[in-house]
Design a protein around this motif. Structure first.
Motif, short mmCIF file in Angstrom:
data_model
loop_
_atom_site.label_atom_id
_atom_site.label_comp_id
_atom_site.label_asym_id
_atom_site.label_seq_id
_atom_site.Cartn_x
_atom_site.Cartn_y
_atom_site.Cartn_z
N ARG A 3 0.84 -1.20 0.00
CA ARG A 3 0.00 0.00 0.00
C ARG A 3 0.87 1.25 0.00
N ASP A 6 -2.99 5.82 0.76
CA ASP A 6 -4.27 5.13 0.87
C ASP A 6 -4.66 4.45 -0.44
N ARG A 7 -3.70 4.22 -1.32
CA ARG A 7 -3.95 3.60 -2.63
C ARG A 7 -3.11 2.34 -2.80
N TRP A 8 -3.56 1.45 -3.66
CA TRP A 8 -2.85 0.21 -3.96
C TRP A 8 -2.28 0.28 -5.37
N SER A 33 -0.85 3.08 -10.35
CA SER A 33 -1.82 3.10 -9.27
C SER A 33 -3.15 2.51 -9.74
N LYS A 35 -5.80 3.28 -8.13
CA LYS A 35 -6.73 4.34 -7.72
C LYS A 35 -7.90 3.78 -6.93
N SER A 37 -8.78 2.25 -2.74
CA SER A 37 -8.26 2.13 -1.39
C SER A 37 -8.69 0.83 -0.71
N ASP A 38 -9.57 0.06 -1.31
CA ASP A 38 -10.04 -1.20 -0.74
C ASP A 38 -9.12 -2.35 -1.16
#
Length: 50
Positions: A3, A6-8, A33, A35, A37-38
């Motif tokens: 991570r 707050d982005r993966w 990214s 884009k 956050s989950d």
């Protein structure tokens, strides 16, 4: 997956048969990214692109 904030990000290795096309790159990976956050949704997107 790691991570960033707050982005993966989505990180994929450049295949060896086309690496000569990417000589200007210092890295043998392409990272972008997702884009999102989950974490669960990020894994689904990652696995769908493989």
């Amino acid at each position: 997956m790691i991570r960033r904030g707050d982005r993966w990000p989505f990180k994929v290795r450049i295949p060896t048969d086309v690496q000569e096309s990417y000589d200007a790159r210092a890295s043998k990976f392409i990272e972008q990214s997702l884009k999102i956050s989950d974490a669960t949704a990020a894994r689904k997107l990652r696995d769908a692109n493989r």
